[in-house]
Design an enzyme around this catalytic site. Sequence first.
Site, PDB file in Angstrom:
ATOM      1  N   ASP A  37      -6.464   3.765   3.186  1.00  0.00           N
ATOM      2  CA  ASP A  37      -5.921   5.047   3.618  1.00  0.00           C
ATOM      3  C   ASP A  37      -4.746   4.782   4.490  1.00  0.00           C
ATOM      4  O   ASP A  37      -3.726   5.113   4.513  1.00  0.00           O
ATOM      5  CB  ASP A  37      -6.570   6.191   3.590  1.00  0.00           C
ATOM      6  CG  ASP A  37      -6.010   7.512   3.775  1.00  0.00           C
ATOM      7  OD1 ASP A  37      -5.235   7.763   2.905  1.00  0.00           O
ATOM      8  OD2 ASP A  37      -5.854   7.880   4.695  1.00  0.00           O
ATOM      9  N   GLU A  81      -6.693   2.007  -2.886  1.00  0.00           N
ATOM     10  CA  GLU A  81      -6.747   2.294  -1.476  1.00  0.00           C
ATOM     11  C   GLU A  81      -7.619   0.967  -0.886  1.00  0.00           C
ATOM     12  O   GLU A  81      -7.159   0.235   0.039  1.00  0.00           O
ATOM     13  CB  GLU A  81      -7.183   3.308  -0.880  1.00  0.00           C
ATOM     14  CG  GLU A  81      -6.013   4.537  -1.250  1.00  0.00           C
ATOM     15  CD  GLU A  81      -6.559   5.935  -0.496  1.00  0.00           C
ATOM     16  OE1 GLU A  81      -5.525   6.754  -0.293  1.00  0.00           O
ATOM     17  OE2 GLU A  81      -7.867   6.125  -0.572  1.00  0.00           O
TER      18      GLU A  81
END
Length: 236
Positions: A55, A127
């Site tokens: 992220d 991610e």
Amino acid sequence: MAIGREITELQEKLGYRFSDLSYLENALTHASYANEQNRRGAHFSSNERLEFLGDAVLEIAVSEHLYTTYTDCSEGELTRMRQSVVCTETLARLASELSVGEYLNVGNGEEEHGLRTRQRVLANATEAIFAAVYLDAKAKGSDAWRTVILNLLKKETEAQAAALPDAKTRLQELVEKDGSATLTYEVTGESGPEHEKVFTVTVKVNSNAVGEGTAKTKKEAEMIAARAALSLFGIS
């Protein structure tokens, strides 16, 4: 360890060859699979920690790219573009294009409940994959992770940029809400030698100056003036 297609095929889709495949294998291990295997006495880690890192890696790669590429955009415009590029919907769509769900290791119970196609699961796995690329590249002293991420998201980034109205357009739309107002741009200053001219442009609503910009071209000076006017009106 990956279920379905060979993991090497996913590397080709990513445009990156891992030196340590364990990073990618970890990124493809859903918590349901890790928990199931651990109950059997095996030692597996889920991709949740990689998701956390991914992220942040994704955000810095996209933020830096937008900042250096779209120099005419305001902070607010850059923020809106980034939010669209890194959102769950975009990442899940990318995961579908890469067939990430087919490579995921999931628990037998979740297999029956369509976990491989869930938007949030796919976005999280994407991610985690970005983090895996980051860690593998960093171990080699490479910055290739940036290129991988930006190449994969290039289409979405360009689409967001194309859809974003520039400052002059937004200011024009704002002024047009008042049918009696007139928007004009005036060159109010020039300096420097002929081959290195610097222009100052003032934007006016009716006769009132609401913004000023200075740049090497009139067009860029107008854009800066328009952004200044929008800021004056409380629009980022």
